[in-house]
Design a protein around this motif. Structure first.
Motif, PDB file in Angstrom:
ATOM      1  N   GLN A   1       0.842   5.772  -4.136  1.00 14.91           N
ATOM      2  CA  GLN A   1      -0.528   6.179  -4.403  1.00 14.91           C
ATOM      3  C   GLN A   1      -1.491   5.045  -4.071  1.00 14.91           C
ATOM      4  O   GLN A   1      -1.183   3.879  -4.237  1.00 14.91           O
ATOM      5  CB  GLN A   1      -0.686   6.575  -5.865  1.00 14.91           C
ATOM      6  CG  GLN A   1       0.084   7.826  -6.240  1.00 14.91           C
ATOM      7  CD  GLN A   1      -0.159   8.211  -7.684  1.00 14.91           C
ATOM      8  OE1 GLN A   1      -0.438   7.370  -8.529  1.00 14.91           O
ATOM      9  NE2 GLN A   1      -0.062   9.493  -7.960  1.00 14.91           N
ATOM     10  N   GLU A   2      -2.671   5.406  -3.622  1.00 14.37           N
ATOM     11  CA  GLU A   2      -3.642   4.401  -3.223  1.00 14.37           C
ATOM     12  C   GLU A   2      -5.048   4.940  -3.371  1.00 14.37           C
ATOM     13  O   GLU A   2      -5.317   6.106  -3.112  1.00 14.37           O
ATOM     14  CB  GLU A   2      -3.407   3.997  -1.765  1.00 14.37           C
ATOM     15  CG  GLU A   2      -4.450   3.045  -1.221  1.00 14.37           C
ATOM     16  CD  GLU A   2      -4.238   2.759   0.257  1.00 14.37           C
ATOM     17  OE1 GLU A   2      -4.975   1.931   0.796  1.00 14.37           O
ATOM     18  OE2 GLU A   2      -3.339   3.390   0.857  1.00 14.37           O
ATOM     19  N   VAL A   3      -5.960   4.075  -3.822  1.00 19.06           N
ATOM     20  CA  VAL A   3      -7.379   4.382  -3.805  1.00 19.06           C
ATOM     21  C   VAL A   3      -7.975   3.634  -2.632  1.00 19.06           C
ATOM     22  O   VAL A   3      -7.984   2.397  -2.620  1.00 19.06           O
ATOM     23  CB  VAL A   3      -8.074   3.955  -5.121  1.00 19.06           C
ATOM     24  CG1 VAL A   3      -9.581   4.170  -5.027  1.00 19.06           C
ATOM     25  CG2 VAL A   3      -7.508   4.743  -6.297  1.00 19.06           C
TER      26      VAL A   3
ATOM     27  N   ARG B   1       0.806  -1.224   0.000  1.00 24.13           N
ATOM     28  CA  ARG B   1       0.000   0.000   0.000  1.00 24.13           C
ATOM     29  C   ARG B   1       0.843   1.280   0.000  1.00 24.13           C
ATOM     30  O   ARG B   1       0.314   2.377   0.159  1.00 24.13           O
ATOM     31  CB  ARG B   1      -0.899   0.004   1.237  1.00 24.13           C
ATOM     32  CG  ARG B   1      -2.021  -1.004   1.179  1.00 24.13           C
ATOM     33  CD  ARG B   1      -2.602  -1.290   2.552  1.00 24.13           C
ATOM     34  NE  ARG B   1      -3.059  -0.102   3.249  1.00 24.13           N
ATOM     35  CZ  ARG B   1      -4.321   0.323   3.253  1.00 24.13           C
ATOM     36  NH1 ARG B   1      -5.229  -0.343   2.585  1.00 24.13           N
ATOM     37  NH2 ARG B   1      -4.668   1.392   3.927  1.00 24.13           N
TER      38      ARG B   1
ATOM     39  N   CYS C   1      -1.680   2.130  -9.203  1.00 21.15           N
ATOM     40  CA  CYS C   1      -2.246   2.609  -7.941  1.00 21.15           C
ATOM     41  C   CYS C   1      -2.874   1.450  -7.175  1.00 21.15           C
ATOM     42  O   CYS C   1      -3.697   0.704  -7.706  1.00 21.15           O
ATOM     43  CB  CYS C   1      -3.296   3.676  -8.257  1.00 21.15           C
ATOM     44  SG  CYS C   1      -4.011   4.466  -6.825  1.00 21.15           S
ATOM     45  N   TYR C   2      -2.494   1.296  -5.911  1.00 20.77           N
ATOM     46  CA  TYR C   2      -3.040   0.211  -5.084  1.00 20.77           C
ATOM     47  C   TYR C   2      -4.526   0.447  -4.824  1.00 20.77           C
ATOM     48  O   TYR C   2      -4.958   1.549  -4.494  1.00 20.77           O
ATOM     49  CB  TYR C   2      -2.287   0.147  -3.754  1.00 20.77           C
ATOM     50  CG  TYR C   2      -2.617  -1.059  -2.909  1.00 20.77           C
ATOM     51  CD1 TYR C   2      -1.763  -2.155  -2.869  1.00 20.77           C
ATOM     52  CD2 TYR C   2      -3.777  -1.106  -2.147  1.00 20.77           C
ATOM     53  CE1 TYR C   2      -2.055  -3.273  -2.082  1.00 20.77           C
ATOM     54  CE2 TYR C   2      -4.090  -2.210  -1.365  1.00 20.77           C
ATOM     55  CZ  TYR C   2      -3.230  -3.291  -1.343  1.00 20.77           C
ATOM     56  OH  TYR C   2      -3.527  -4.383  -0.576  1.00 20.77           O
ATOM     57  N   ASN C   3      -5.318  -0.611  -4.978  1.00 20.12           N
ATOM     58  CA  ASN C   3      -6.748  -0.547  -4.712  1.00 20.12           C
ATOM     59  C   ASN C   3      -7.186  -1.893  -4.155  1.00 20.12           C
ATOM     60  O   ASN C   3      -6.878  -2.940  -4.740  1.00 20.12           O
ATOM     61  CB  ASN C   3      -7.506  -0.225  -6.007  1.00 20.12           C
ATOM     62  CG  ASN C   3      -9.007  -0.121  -5.807  1.00 20.12           C
ATOM     63  OD1 ASN C   3      -9.674  -1.104  -5.522  1.00 20.12           O
ATOM     64  ND2 ASN C   3      -9.542   1.073  -5.987  1.00 20.12           N
TER      65      ASN C   3
ATOM     66  N   GLN D   1      -6.110   2.926 -15.760  1.00 18.05           N
ATOM     67  CA  GLN D   1      -6.264   3.552 -14.458  1.00 18.05           C
ATOM     68  C   GLN D   1      -7.142   2.687 -13.582  1.00 18.05           C
ATOM     69  O   GLN D   1      -7.915   1.869 -14.047  1.00 18.05           O
ATOM     70  CB  GLN D   1      -6.899   4.943 -14.589  1.00 18.05           C
ATOM     71  CG  GLN D   1      -8.332   4.909 -15.142  1.00 18.05           C
ATOM     72  CD  GLN D   1      -8.972   6.283 -15.127  1.00 18.05           C
ATOM     73  OE1 GLN D   1      -8.448   7.212 -14.519  1.00 18.05           O
ATOM     74  NE2 GLN D   1     -10.110   6.413 -15.781  1.00 18.05           N
TER      75      GLN D   1
END
Length: 263
Positions: free
Chosen positions: A48-50, A45, A143-145, A243
């Motif tokens: 960047q992370e959502v 994580r 981006c981690y999600n 994305q």
């Protein structure tokens, strides 16, 4: 490995293995790719992370390695990347070692009711797996999600080269499918209360819906995936052609024709 457990010994590991270790009292497992020499590449994580805006953001904080002080093996983490290299001990963080299974038959897949332990998909040769993991260590995995691009998604991509192209659905993670499939089964089985008070019948229906949702969401069954080289993947990420959007708690039970979504 048996029907109920994928636990293995360190001596049985080989480069290219997809391994995992349970965290947070077996609520969540952290996944990575073993590359040999006691090293694991995995997606964390960091960077960047959502987020989900739910309690999951707190529970999954353990996704990173428990790096020991002055560990001579682990690479210093790149805060903007998220893909890290750790020694096996730091990756396991005191937990047991398990190996993720590929090319399992449907009956075994359904028997392992807990998601995030196996898949119907076929693994690529180990040399290709290690190459993808090392390439992403240098170039990142986006981006981690939690639902669309997590540590299990990273490991599955390294093993198969398969990428989910419909960003309106969940990613490749069996854990995410299980998390979503449970509430989905409960919701869809609720109308049965209008026609029956048989708790066993409602429970059986809920289990059936849960199994169907897991089966349909497995990377080996989905049609909304394409094979993409790791070099092409990182180029698309760098150019903003792929994305991760805000998570939507939904499961695609149907099959779709693959198409790239770009912006």
């Amino acid at each position: 490995m048996g029907l109920l457990s994928n636990r293995v010994t360190r001596e049985s590991l080989k480069p290219g293995d997809h391994i995992y270790s349970w965290r947070a009292a077996y609520i969540y497992a952290h996944h990575g790719i073993y590359i040999g020499d006691d090293k694991v590449i995995h997606f964390t994580r960091r960077g960047q992370e959502v987020g989900t805006g739910t309690v999951l953001d707190v529970l999954l904080i353990s996704s990173g390695p428990a790096r020991r002080e002055h560990c001579p093996t682990c690479c210093p983490p790149d805060e903007a990347n998220g893909v890290v290299s750790s020694c096996l001990n730091c990756f396991l963080a005191g937990g047991a070692l398990y190996r993720f299974e590929y090319s399992v038959n449907p009956s075994l897949f359904l028997a392992k009711a807990r998601g995030g332990t196996c898949t119907l998909a076929v693994s690529d040769p180990n040399d290709d797996v290690v190459h993808r993991a090392k390439y992403l260590l240098e170039n990142g995995f986006g981006c981690y999600n939690v639902f669309k691009n997590n540590c299990e998604d990273f490991a599955i991509y390294c093993k198969t080269g398969l990428l989910v192209v419909d960003q309106g659905t969940i990613g490749r993670s069996g854990q995410a499918a299980s998390i979503i499939g449970g509430p989905l089964a409960a919701v869809l089985s609720t109308p049965l209360r209008l026609v029956t008070t048989n708790v066993y019948g409602m429970a059986a229906t809920a289990v059936g819906v849960y199994c169907a949702s897991r089966y349909a969401a497995d990377i080996g069954m989905r049609r909304d995936v394409v094979k993409i080289s790791v070099e092409d993947l990182t180029r698309r990420l760098a150019a903003g052609l792929l994305q991760v959007v805000e998570p939507q708690i939904s499961v695609n039970l149907g099959r779709q024709s693959p198409q790239f979504l770009s912006h």
